[in-house]
Design a protein around this motif. Structure first.
Motif, PDB file in Angstrom:
ATOM      1  N   THR A 171       0.839  -1.200   0.000  1.00 12.57           N
ATOM      2  CA  THR A 171       0.000   0.000   0.000  1.00 12.57           C
ATOM      3  C   THR A 171       0.872   1.247   0.000  1.00 12.57           C
ATOM      4  O   THR A 171       2.082   1.180   0.239  1.00 12.57           O
ATOM      5  N   PRO A 172       0.289   2.437  -0.240  1.00 14.43           N
ATOM      6  CA  PRO A 172       1.064   3.678  -0.106  1.00 14.43           C
ATOM      7  C   PRO A 172       1.632   3.816   1.308  1.00 14.43           C
ATOM      8  O   PRO A 172       1.043   3.343   2.288  1.00 14.43           O
ATOM      9  N   ALA A 173       2.760   4.488   1.417  1.00 12.39           N
ATOM     10  CA  ALA A 173       3.502   4.568   2.675  1.00 12.39           C
ATOM     11  C   ALA A 173       2.671   5.087   3.850  1.00 12.39           C
ATOM     12  O   ALA A 173       2.763   4.536   4.955  1.00 12.39           O
ATOM     13  N   PRO A 174       1.859   6.145   3.701  1.00 14.66           N
ATOM     14  CA  PRO A 174       1.126   6.658   4.873  1.00 14.66           C
ATOM     15  C   PRO A 174       0.206   5.632   5.525  1.00 14.66           C
ATOM     16  O   PRO A 174      -0.098   5.748   6.717  1.00 14.66           O
ATOM     17  N   ALA A 175      -0.252   4.630   4.762  1.00 14.54           N
ATOM     18  CA  ALA A 175      -1.166   3.640   5.328  1.00 14.54           C
ATOM     19  C   ALA A 175      -0.437   2.517   6.052  1.00 14.54           C
ATOM     20  O   ALA A 175      -1.058   1.740   6.788  1.00 14.54           O
ATOM     21  N   VAL A 176       0.867   2.407   5.868  1.00 20.30           N
ATOM     22  CA  VAL A 176       1.600   1.236   6.381  1.00 20.30           C
ATOM     23  C   VAL A 176       1.602   1.145   7.899  1.00 20.30           C
ATOM     24  O   VAL A 176       1.378   0.058   8.457  1.00 20.30           O
ATOM     25  N   PRO A 177       1.861   2.224   8.667  1.00 19.47           N
ATOM     26  CA  PRO A 177       1.863   2.063  10.121  1.00 19.47           C
ATOM     27  C   PRO A 177       0.568   1.481  10.665  1.00 19.47           C
ATOM     28  O   PRO A 177       0.585   0.593  11.540  1.00 19.47           O
ATOM     29  N   GLY A 178      -0.581   1.956  10.174  1.00 23.11           N
ATOM     30  CA  GLY A 178      -1.844   1.405  10.636  1.00 23.11           C
ATOM     31  C   GLY A 178      -2.002  -0.058  10.273  1.00 23.11           C
ATOM     32  O   GLY A 178      -2.514  -0.863  11.073  1.00 23.11           O
ATOM     33  N   ILE A 179      -1.582  -0.437   9.082  1.00 22.68           N
ATOM     34  CA  ILE A 179      -1.676  -1.843   8.649  1.00 22.68           C
ATOM     35  C   ILE A 179      -0.794  -2.725   9.519  1.00 22.68           C
ATOM     36  O   ILE A 179      -1.204  -3.822   9.930  1.00 22.68           O
ATOM     37  N   ILE A 180       0.397  -2.251   9.817  1.00 20.04           N
ATOM     38  CA  ILE A 180       1.288  -3.036  10.668  1.00 20.04           C
ATOM     39  C   ILE A 180       0.670  -3.209  12.053  1.00 20.04           C
ATOM     40  O   ILE A 180       0.757  -4.286  12.657  1.00 20.04           O
ATOM     41  N   GLY A 181       0.051  -2.162  12.555  1.00 21.11           N
ATOM     42  CA  GLY A 181      -0.622  -2.287  13.840  1.00 21.11           C
ATOM     43  C   GLY A 181      -1.706  -3.344  13.818  1.00 21.11           C
ATOM     44  O   GLY A 181      -1.861  -4.126  14.770  1.00 21.11           O
ATOM     45  N   GLY A 210       9.202  10.705   6.123  1.00 19.00           N
ATOM     46  CA  GLY A 210       9.299   9.264   5.947  1.00 19.00           C
ATOM     47  C   GLY A 210       9.911   8.587   7.148  1.00 19.00           C
ATOM     48  O   GLY A 210       9.495   7.474   7.529  1.00 19.00           O
ATOM     49  N   ALA A 211      10.891   9.234   7.768  1.00 24.04           N
ATOM     50  CA  ALA A 211      11.490   8.676   8.979  1.00 24.04           C
ATOM     51  C   ALA A 211      10.456   8.579  10.096  1.00 24.04           C
ATOM     52  O   ALA A 211      10.466   7.642  10.896  1.00 24.04           O
ATOM     53  N   GLU A 212       9.556   9.545  10.172  1.00 25.01           N
ATOM     54  CA  GLU A 212       8.506   9.500  11.178  1.00 25.01           C
ATOM     55  C   GLU A 212       7.567   8.318  10.931  1.00 25.01           C
ATOM     56  O   GLU A 212       7.107   7.655  11.886  1.00 25.01           O
ATOM     57  N   LEU A 213       7.273   8.016   9.660  1.00 30.25           N
ATOM     58  CA  LEU A 213       6.456   6.837   9.362  1.00 30.25           C
ATOM     59  C   LEU A 213       7.151   5.561   9.836  1.00 30.25           C
ATOM     60  O   LEU A 213       6.493   4.659  10.378  1.00 30.25           O
ATOM     61  N   GLU A 214       8.456   5.484   9.640  1.00 33.58           N
ATOM     62  CA  GLU A 214       9.187   4.305  10.109  1.00 33.58           C
ATOM     63  C   GLU A 214       9.121   4.193  11.631  1.00 33.58           C
ATOM     64  O   GLU A 214       8.996   3.091  12.175  1.00 33.58           O
ATOM     65  N   ARG A 215       9.232   5.320  12.315  1.00 34.32           N
ATOM     66  CA  ARG A 215       9.128   5.288  13.774  1.00 34.32           C
ATOM     67  C   ARG A 215       7.759   4.752  14.198  1.00 34.32           C
ATOM     68  O   ARG A 215       7.653   3.942  15.134  1.00 34.32           O
ATOM     69  N   GLN A 216       6.711   5.161  13.508  1.00 35.77           N
ATOM     70  CA  GLN A 216       5.369   4.685  13.838  1.00 35.77           C
ATOM     71  C   GLN A 216       5.230   3.190  13.577  1.00 35.77           C
ATOM     72  O   GLN A 216       4.567   2.469  14.336  1.00 35.77           O
ATOM     73  N   ILE A 217       5.874   2.702  12.495  1.00 36.98           N
ATOM     74  CA  ILE A 217       5.834   1.260  12.216  1.00 36.98           C
ATOM     75  C   ILE A 217       6.478   0.490  13.357  1.00 36.98           C
ATOM     76  O   ILE A 217       5.923  -0.506  13.851  1.00 36.98           O
ATOM     77  N   LEU A 223      14.547  -1.643   8.340  1.00 34.11           N
ATOM     78  CA  LEU A 223      13.905  -1.037   9.504  1.00 34.11           C
ATOM     79  C   LEU A 223      14.000  -1.955  10.720  1.00 34.11           C
ATOM     80  O   LEU A 223      14.205  -1.495  11.849  1.00 34.11           O
ATOM     81  N   ASP A 224      13.875  -3.263  10.500  1.00 35.70           N
ATOM     82  CA  ASP A 224      13.913  -4.228  11.610  1.00 35.70           C
ATOM     83  C   ASP A 224      14.911  -5.350  11.326  1.00 35.70           C
ATOM     84  O   ASP A 224      15.995  -5.385  11.895  1.00 35.70           O
ATOM     85  N   VAL A 225      14.566  -6.250  10.436  1.00 40.09           N
ATOM     86  CA  VAL A 225      15.440  -7.384  10.135  1.00 40.09           C
ATOM     87  C   VAL A 225      16.702  -6.879   9.450  1.00 40.09           C
ATOM     88  O   VAL A 225      16.641  -6.201   8.421  1.00 40.09           O
ATOM     89  N   GLY A 226      17.845  -7.202  10.038  1.00 41.53           N
ATOM     90  CA  GLY A 226      19.114  -6.742   9.506  1.00 41.53           C
ATOM     91  C   GLY A 226      20.015  -7.885   9.112  1.00 41.53           C
ATOM     92  O   GLY A 226      19.628  -9.056   9.128  1.00 41.53           O
ATOM     93  N   TRP A 227      21.262  -7.542   8.792  1.00 44.11           N
ATOM     94  CA  TRP A 227      22.199  -8.558   8.326  1.00 44.11           C
ATOM     95  C   TRP A 227      22.426  -9.642   9.368  1.00 44.11           C
ATOM     96  O   TRP A 227      22.524 -10.829   9.026  1.00 44.11           O
ATOM     97  N   GLY A 228      22.545  -9.249  10.630  1.00 44.66           N
ATOM     98  CA  GLY A 228      22.789 -10.250  11.664  1.00 44.66           C
ATOM     99  C   GLY A 228      21.679 -11.284  11.737  1.00 44.66           C
ATOM    100  O   GLY A 228      21.937 -12.490  11.848  1.00 44.66           O
ATOM    101  N   ASP A 229      20.428 -10.839  11.685  1.00 42.99           N
ATOM    102  CA  ASP A 229      19.289 -11.760  11.700  1.00 42.99           C
ATOM    103  C   ASP A 229      19.348 -12.722  10.515  1.00 42.99           C
ATOM    104  O   ASP A 229      19.147 -13.933  10.665  1.00 42.99           O
TER     105      ASP A 229
END
Length: 920
Positions: free
Chosen positions: A94-104, A128-135, A207-213
């Motif tokens: 979906t478009p980026a603004p809707a993603v935090p709510g969907i993740i919730g 955009g960084a604020e959207l990532e914080r909300q996610i 944002l979450d899963v990184g190289w170590g994971d």
């Protein structure tokens, strides 16, 4: 449990343990929801849903679209909470603004994993960084790949949760990229070249899963033999290094890093800061964890094939066997440029080749066996070269000439494809005439290259990879003791007084006091109040004085007054220099100076080195060693490393510099005391690790000669007054947990030190095993392991070389009061489960020291460590006839579970989690 079923491997020896991972739903989901699925032609939502449908992965697919009843003929649902069945994986387009709510909503529905394909996040700036914080805020315990990524493919299962145009072929190589566009290009190339993958994934901005994971997960994946990474940013450096070091010994990790030539220079007031660019720091990090870095994309796949087919070389010396001189010269140039070298030929090899080859052969390496060489001559020459003890690898080059038979030559040498410890590579040059020969060699396990220079670079990469891995697990020498706690506290006080005074620069005298606190030798330095005072101090020890005027400020006059008195060595010229280092101040007279330092000059022959550290924003403190003096930034002969160091890592750091050759002795000079120099580096790394308020530090020059090592000048810059330790970049590698060291006394009065294990302990661990009875071995390992199995270096590296973020091993050490000999009486280990807050413990006590209360004390300390390390649950498997261990567990609060059908007793305890972790 069936008593006949084999016990699982001891986790400290099993890198590829098959425990379930929280990333499993990304790669083997039973059901997938596509949130934003649509039928719009050319849309990401349509392509992704179609890819999941046309490549059946054995699970259910749920389109989620509140505006449609169905998508591509499949029933659609308005939201994730409306699905009739649980979902393992949500793919969000979906478009980026809707993603935090969907993740919730996904978190509310209990979805364990989500891939956010959508773009429009931090790459667009603060909104955009604020959207990532909300996610992150709404995700809860759900794991997320992305955003701004292509998605994930698992060819073996048929899963294609991407919007790529095709599906990768199945294979045993995992490819992970931060660039989705590069993924699609690699995918097209792989389909053309028939290259297969176990996993093909784009991870976006992590944002979450990184190289170590991902490395942890793929290290446990039996279908993955090597891990290839296209990296733009490293993300969590500590997690990457920890995971890579754990996996690299059994699965090659090969990385290409973008942006290595970007302007990484930054304003720095120290030499170290100026010399240590971000890319050089990253290269040092890769060396430290056994990762192979390559320069080109094709080298990623070439090296994966080479390392899978051929053994790692023991050294950098390559033998080139060829039927033409020109290609061999090109290969030699490429080899030397990549820090490899040609292997010398022993007299025995020369004699054998003289007997075999025509008189006009090259009589040197490269071995030119001439243009008329047939298959039989190639085979016999290769048989001779394969026995050369000074050769670490062989490159066979063939150019198609009139008398050459590429196919039969390949047939002849295929029997030599496996030479123990010596890799063999081939370059059959030409077009269609060499195709059949290349196929024969590749099927036999001999990697082929279109051109010999590429093959030579591949060998150099192999040696670099082998060398880095060996450095991870070489047992260091014991060396001297590290700095005491009293020394560390003294150093902390020096820094504290400067910070209280509002200063970020230590005086020269303070800097040298700081070094001495950590046992680093410095030249004697006195502080005088004026030039006259300095002259009097010199006269008191019989030194005549020579005044010298300098126009350059070598020391900040605001801190030390700009005047320094150098006292010459008593055994050389008896004089002293008072250096007035600012012309204007010199004309103002001595009253303008608030302080003067007094130190002896060094006159003997030796070498000027630099030893320094600066704080990297990603990796924390970074060490530098190299040639010092006033031209240090001109010659740039230096090496970087991440602290902490041990003696082996210190030596390897020195070996990377050109001045290392001079330190071994040139033109009649004696070599320096390398053991002492190693300890200097180790202690310096300890200083840097423990005194985190140091922003930059240079010892330049560090004077070394055959007789002594001494710091002549030191410069220490502190972090700004408002900086606190919790805001500093984390150490990339967790240092030795000194706070877990303590004393204890056995029941019979024997004093012991209980401390975390070190790599240097391996010889004492061997001695411990030599004193174990068969019964003790069986109770610990559930089977009868022979002594040579238990004490093999390949096994003990997993015992003594501990990543303290992953496990904590304690040893009880006793030092004989008369002889000073040390021995380990027992060991205890807490092995953290990699993907949850649980751990398993194990205990091993020498037979001679059992029933002295040691096992109880070690386990009690492990429980305290578990609380401090945020572990919530500790378990152990105990044989039913190991009654002593069961009583120890019950005494400390463990709950024991028994079964008549299982000879194993399960011990379990739940811990109160500490408010804050003690990790550094």
């Amino acid at each position: 449990m069936n008593p006949k079923r084999p016990r699982p491997a001891d986790p400290v020896h099993d890198v590829l343990r098959r425990e379930p991972t929280p990333l499993g739903p990304f790669f083997a989901p039973r059901s997938v929801a596509v949130i934003g699925a649509t039928e719009s032609a050319g849309s990401v939502g349509r392509t992704l849903l179609w890819n999941l449908i046309k490549n059946p992965f054995g699970g259910l697919v749920f389109p989620v679209n509140p505006k449609r009843k169905s998508v591509l003929g499949i029933k659609a649902y308005p939201g994730i909470l409306d699905l009739p069945d649980p979902v393992d994986l949500a793919v969000v387009v979906t478009p980026a603004p809707a993603v935090p709510g969907i993740i919730g909503e996904c978190a509310q529905a209990g979805v364990p994993a989500a891939i956010v394909i959508s773009a429009g996040f931090k790459e667009l700036g603060p909104p955009g960084a604020e959207l990532e914080r909300q996610i992150q805020e709404r995700a809860g315990r759900m794991r997320i790949i992305g955003p701004n990524c292509l998605g994930v493919m698992c060819p073996a299962s048929g899963l294609n949760a991407t919007f790529a145009a095709g599906m990768a072929l199945p294979g045993n190589v995992a490819f992970i990229s931060q660039s989705g566009a590069l993924c699609t290009a690699i995918l097209d190339w792989s389909l053309r070249e028939r290259v297969g993958f176990s996993t093909f994934a784009s991870v976006g901005s992590m944002l979450d899963v990184g190289w170590g994971d991902l490395i942890d997960h793929l290290g446990s994946d039996p279908q993955t033999q090597s891990i290839l990474i296209y990296m733009e940013t490293i993300g969590d450096a500590r997690a990457f290094l920890s995971a890579a070091r754990e996996v690299a010994l059994t699965k090659p990790i090969i990385v290409i890093k973008a942006g290595r030539t970007e302007a990484a220079a930054r304003a720095a007031s120290s030499h170290t800061g100026a010399l240590a660019g971000s890319d050089e720091v990253l290269a040092a990090a890769f060396r430290r964890c056994g990762v192979l870095r390559v320069s080109r994309i094709d080298e990623l796949f070439h090296m994966a094939q080479v390392l899978a087919r051929q053994p790692r070389p023991r050294g950098p010396r390559l033998t080139i066997l060829t039927n033409a001189g020109g290609p061999a010269v090109l290969a030699t140039d490429a080899l030397v440029a990549a820090a490899g070298m040609l292997a010398p030929l022993s007299p025995e090899t020369m004699t054998a080749l003289n007997d075999l080859l025509p008189p006009h052969w090259s009589r040197n390496n490269p071995i030119d066996i001439l243009g008329d060489a047939g298959p039989d001559r190639y085979r016999k020459a290769l048989e001779i070269v394969a026995k050369e003890p000074q050769s670490d690898g062989i490159l066979v080059v063939l150019t198609p000439q009139d008398m050459t038979d590429p196919t039969q030559t390949a047939e002849q040498i295929r029997s030599l494809a496996r030479i123990p410890g010596v890799p063999i590579l081939a370059s059959w040059m030409g077009g269609s005439a060499v195709t059949a020969g290349n196929d024969i060699l590749n099927r036999a396990g001999i990697p082929t290259f279109e051109f010999p220079d590429a093959a030579a670079r591949a060998f150099a990469y192999m040696w670099r990879y082998s060398y880095n891995l060996r450095g991870l697990y070489e047992t260091p020498s014991l060396g001297g003791d590290l700095c005491t706690r009293a020394g560390a506290e003294a150093a902390k006080s020096i820094l504290g007084r400067a910070r209280e005074a509002g200063r970020t620069l230590l005086t020269e005298a303070e800097s040298k006091d700081l070094l001495r606190a950590y046992g680093l030798p410095t030249v004697e330095t006195q502080v005088a109040s004026s030039v006259e005072d300095a002259v009097r101090r010199a006269a008191d020890i019989g030194y005549p004085v020579v005044l010298k005027l300098h126009s350059e400020v070598l020391i900040h006059k605001s801190d030390v007054g700009g005047v320094k008195l150098h006292l010459a060595d008593a055994e050389s010229v008896h004089r002293a220099f008072v250096e007035i280092q600012d012309a204007a101040l010199a004309q103002a007279g001595t009253a303008a100076f608030s302080g003067v330092t007094v130190q002896p000059m060094v006159q003997e022959k030796g070498h000027e080195l630099i030893l320094g550290s600066h704080t990297d924003p990603q990796f924390g403190p970074v060490l530098l060693f190299g040639a010092g003096g006033i031209l240090v930034e001109v010659f740039r002969d230096c090496a970087l490393a991440l602290p902490p160091l041990n003696a082996t890592l210190a030596r390897r750091m020195m070996e990377q510099t050109r001045i290392f050759t001079a330190l071994q002795g040139v033109r009649g000079q004696k070599p320096v005391d390398f053991a002492a120099l190693e300890q200097i580096l180790v202690r310096f790394s300890q200083l840097v690790v423990e005194q985190r308020m140091i922003k930059e530090i240079d010892i330049n020059p560090l004077w070394v000669s055959s007789g002594r090592i001494v710091a002549l000048d030191a410069r220490v810059i502190l972090h700004e007054a408002g900086m606190t330790e919790d805001r500093l970049p984390r150490l990339a590698i967790r240092p030795y947990p000194e706070h877990y060291v303590g004393s204890w006394t056995l029941r019979d009065g024997t004093p012991v030190t209980i401390r975390p294990i070190r790599p240097e302990d391996e010889p004492m661990v061997v001695h411990l095993h030599e004193g174990l009875s068969e019964r003790s071995v069986r109770l610990r390992y559930f089977q009868a392991l022979k002594l040579d199995q238990r004490t093999a270096h390949e096994r003990l590296i997993r015992v003594c070389f501990v990543d303290y973020d992953r496990e904590m091993a304690l040893v009880a050490e006793h030092a004989d009061a008369t002889t000073g000999d040390r021995q380990i009486l027992g060991m205890a280990r807490l092995s953290r489960q990699r993907f949850c807050r649980e751990a398993e413990f194990s205990l091993l006590i020498s037979d001679k020291w059992q029933h002295h209360g040691l096992g109880t004390e070690l386990l009690r300390r492990l429980l305290h460590i578990g609380e401090a390390e945020q572990i919530s649950r500790i378990t152990a498997d105990i044989l039913s006839d190991n009654l002593d261990m069961q009583r120890v567990c019950q005494r400390l609060g463990f709950k024991l579970s028994y079964s008549l059908e299982d000879p194993i007793v399960k011990a379990e305890i739940t811990l109160p989690v500490a408010a804050a972790s003690s990790r550094t």
